[in-house]
Design a protein around this motif. Sequence first.
Motif, PDB file in Angstrom:
ATOM      1  N   GLY A 105      45.244  36.065-110.223  1.00  0.00           N
ATOM      2  CA  GLY A 105      44.070  34.711-110.000  1.00  0.00           C
ATOM      3  C   GLY A 105      43.964  34.126-111.122  1.00  0.00           C
ATOM      4  O   GLY A 105      44.046  33.778-111.548  1.00  0.00           O
ATOM      5  N   ILE A 106      44.277  33.320-109.618  1.00  0.00           N
ATOM      6  CA  ILE A 106      43.992  31.482-109.798  1.00  0.00           C
ATOM      7  C   ILE A 106      42.127  31.388-109.908  1.00  0.00           C
ATOM      8  O   ILE A 106      42.162  31.156-108.361  1.00  0.00           O
ATOM      9  CB  ILE A 106      44.746  30.596-109.945  1.00  0.00           C
ATOM     10  CG1 ILE A 106      46.218  31.390-110.288  1.00  0.00           C
ATOM     11  CG2 ILE A 106      44.344  29.126-110.257  1.00  0.00           C
ATOM     12  CD1 ILE A 106      47.556  30.216-110.060  1.00  0.00           C
ATOM     13  N   LEU A 115      43.891  20.125-107.200  1.00  0.00           N
ATOM     14  CA  LEU A 115      45.502  20.032-107.170  1.00  0.00           C
ATOM     15  C   LEU A 115      46.863  20.527-108.709  1.00  0.00           C
ATOM     16  O   LEU A 115      47.763  21.227-108.386  1.00  0.00           O
ATOM     17  CB  LEU A 115      45.974  18.309-107.535  1.00  0.00           C
ATOM     18  CG  LEU A 115      47.423  17.329-107.869  1.00  0.00           C
ATOM     19  CD1 LEU A 115      48.174  18.285-106.478  1.00  0.00           C
ATOM     20  CD2 LEU A 115      47.041  17.014-108.442  1.00  0.00           C
ATOM     21  N   ILE A 116      46.106  20.938-109.974  1.00  0.00           N
ATOM     22  CA  ILE A 116      46.630  21.644-110.799  1.00  0.00           C
ATOM     23  C   ILE A 116      47.191  22.876-111.098  1.00  0.00           C
ATOM     24  O   ILE A 116      47.667  23.412-111.268  1.00  0.00           O
ATOM     25  CB  ILE A 116      45.954  21.373-112.403  1.00  0.00           C
ATOM     26  CG1 ILE A 116      46.165  19.831-112.439  1.00  0.00           C
ATOM     27  CG2 ILE A 116      46.560  22.086-113.532  1.00  0.00           C
ATOM     28  CD1 ILE A 116      47.888  19.032-112.824  1.00  0.00           C
ATOM     29  N   ALA A 117      45.506  23.334-110.243  1.00  0.00           N
ATOM     30  CA  ALA A 117      45.831  24.638-109.902  1.00  0.00           C
ATOM     31  C   ALA A 117      47.088  25.187-108.503  1.00  0.00           C
ATOM     32  O   ALA A 117      47.473  26.194-108.862  1.00  0.00           O
ATOM     33  CB  ALA A 117      44.303  25.544-109.346  1.00  0.00           C
ATOM     34  N   LYS A 118      46.636  24.430-107.903  1.00  0.00           N
ATOM     35  CA  LYS A 118      47.916  24.782-106.989  1.00  0.00           C
ATOM     36  C   LYS A 118      49.276  24.611-107.368  1.00  0.00           C
ATOM     37  O   LYS A 118      50.280  25.111-106.720  1.00  0.00           O
ATOM     38  CB  LYS A 118      47.205  23.848-105.623  1.00  0.00           C
ATOM     39  CG  LYS A 118      46.448  24.392-104.880  1.00  0.00           C
ATOM     40  CD  LYS A 118      45.854  22.663-103.023  1.00  0.00           C
ATOM     41  CE  LYS A 118      44.860  23.579-102.711  1.00  0.00           C
ATOM     42  NZ  LYS A 118      44.445  22.451-101.286  1.00  0.00           N
ATOM     43  N   ALA A 134      54.314  27.189-109.041  1.00  0.00           N
ATOM     44  CA  ALA A 134      55.424  26.942-109.904  1.00  0.00           C
ATOM     45  C   ALA A 134      55.275  28.286-110.085  1.00  0.00           C
ATOM     46  O   ALA A 134      57.144  28.903-110.363  1.00  0.00           O
ATOM     47  CB  ALA A 134      54.448  26.571-110.768  1.00  0.00           C
ATOM     48  N   ILE A 135      54.455  29.529-110.200  1.00  0.00           N
ATOM     49  CA  ILE A 135      54.149  31.230-110.586  1.00  0.00           C
ATOM     50  C   ILE A 135      55.154  30.890-109.133  1.00  0.00           C
ATOM     51  O   ILE A 135      56.256  32.097-109.037  1.00  0.00           O
ATOM     52  CB  ILE A 135      53.657  31.537-110.796  1.00  0.00           C
ATOM     53  CG1 ILE A 135      52.480  31.021-111.294  1.00  0.00           C
ATOM     54  CG2 ILE A 135      53.137  33.533-110.241  1.00  0.00           C
ATOM     55  CD1 ILE A 135      51.188  31.332-112.493  1.00  0.00           C
ATOM     56  N   LYS A 136      54.668  30.636-107.765  1.00  0.00           N
ATOM     57  CA  LYS A 136      55.193  31.447-106.636  1.00  0.00           C
ATOM     58  C   LYS A 136      57.102  30.800-106.816  1.00  0.00           C
ATOM     59  O   LYS A 136      58.258  32.284-106.179  1.00  0.00           O
ATOM     60  CB  LYS A 136      55.153  30.899-105.701  1.00  0.00           C
ATOM     61  CG  LYS A 136      53.654  31.143-105.302  1.00  0.00           C
ATOM     62  CD  LYS A 136      53.171  30.622-103.545  1.00  0.00           C
ATOM     63  CE  LYS A 136      51.553  31.528-103.250  1.00  0.00           C
ATOM     64  NZ  LYS A 136      50.746  30.298-102.049  1.00  0.00           N
ATOM     65  N   LYS A 141      45.897  33.365-103.815  1.00  0.00           N
ATOM     66  CA  LYS A 141      45.408  31.607-103.553  1.00  0.00           C
ATOM     67  C   LYS A 141      44.589  31.267-104.240  1.00  0.00           C
ATOM     68  O   LYS A 141      43.403  31.801-104.760  1.00  0.00           O
ATOM     69  CB  LYS A 141      44.848  31.238-102.051  1.00  0.00           C
ATOM     70  CG  LYS A 141      44.946  30.307-101.480  1.00  0.00           C
ATOM     71  CD  LYS A 141      44.111  29.814-100.202  1.00  0.00           C
ATOM     72  CE  LYS A 141      43.764  28.685 -99.816  1.00  0.00           C
ATOM     73  NZ  LYS A 141      42.729  28.487 -98.912  1.00  0.00           N
ATOM     74  N   PRO A 142      44.405  29.742-105.050  1.00  0.00           N
ATOM     75  CA  PRO A 142      43.426  29.308-105.970  1.00  0.00           C
ATOM     76  C   PRO A 142      42.108  29.309-105.676  1.00  0.00           C
ATOM     77  O   PRO A 142      42.450  28.689-104.348  1.00  0.00           O
ATOM     78  CB  PRO A 142      44.025  27.907-105.932  1.00  0.00           C
ATOM     79  CG  PRO A 142      45.534  28.128-106.268  1.00  0.00           C
ATOM     80  CD  PRO A 142      45.355  29.016-105.341  1.00  0.00           C
ATOM     81  N   LEU A 143      41.105  29.952-106.173  1.00  0.00           N
ATOM     82  CA  LEU A 143      40.352  29.707-105.342  1.00  0.00           C
ATOM     83  C   LEU A 143      38.720  28.808-106.453  1.00  0.00           C
ATOM     84  O   LEU A 143      39.259  28.925-107.980  1.00  0.00           O
ATOM     85  CB  LEU A 143      39.094  30.895-105.637  1.00  0.00           C
ATOM     86  CG  LEU A 143      38.848  31.578-104.445  1.00  0.00           C
ATOM     87  CD1 LEU A 143      38.308  30.769-102.977  1.00  0.00           C
ATOM     88  CD2 LEU A 143      37.456  32.808-104.276  1.00  0.00           C
TER      89      LEU A 143
END
Length: 190
Positions: free
Chosen positions: A5-6, A17-20, A25-27, A37-39
């Motif tokens: 989870g992010i 933007l950094i979370a995305k 990068a992980i994907k 999905k970052p929330l």
Amino acid sequence: MRQIGIFFGTDSSTTRLIAKKIAKAIKARHGEGVVAKPLNVNRASADDLLAFQALILGIPTDGEGVLPGKANDTDEAAWLELLPQLDGKDFSGIRIALFGLGDQENYPTHFCDAMMDLHSRFSKAGAQMLGGIDTGGFEFKCSRAVVDGRFVGLALDQHLQSLLTDARIDAWLDEVLPLLLEVCEAPVPA
């Protein structure tokens, strides 16, 4: 496999933007299903965080070391509103890696301070905290988020050192991602 989870808490676009970037990068390394999905935490609860065994949490440091939230002049709820929901919650067995944004030039004595607020709160709740980075390459005077010469998470400065961000994310993920994936791949207890 369970997902990482992010969650991030801010009303500006930079932390989002950094979370995305981190999720992308992980994907790129492990495929679509590995990370959620970052929330924004303004749409989350403590129980939403507890639904994951591995978390990446992001926070900017507003001004002189304050947490983002309505009481500190952000337009929307953020970490300041979510953190009280953590009272009495048990994060034992959950691994958490932090990233924090700061401004070394305008706030050199409070660079990424808010990251320590998250680190302290989740540590006290039993979480295993991961992913501190060395302070080398940064130009700040002091930070509450530094322990024994290392930040307690990934520190970034999008104002002064944005060209270093992608490389710093990649190096940080080299360290934290295997540890986060380890708990995601573990069998779910019966």
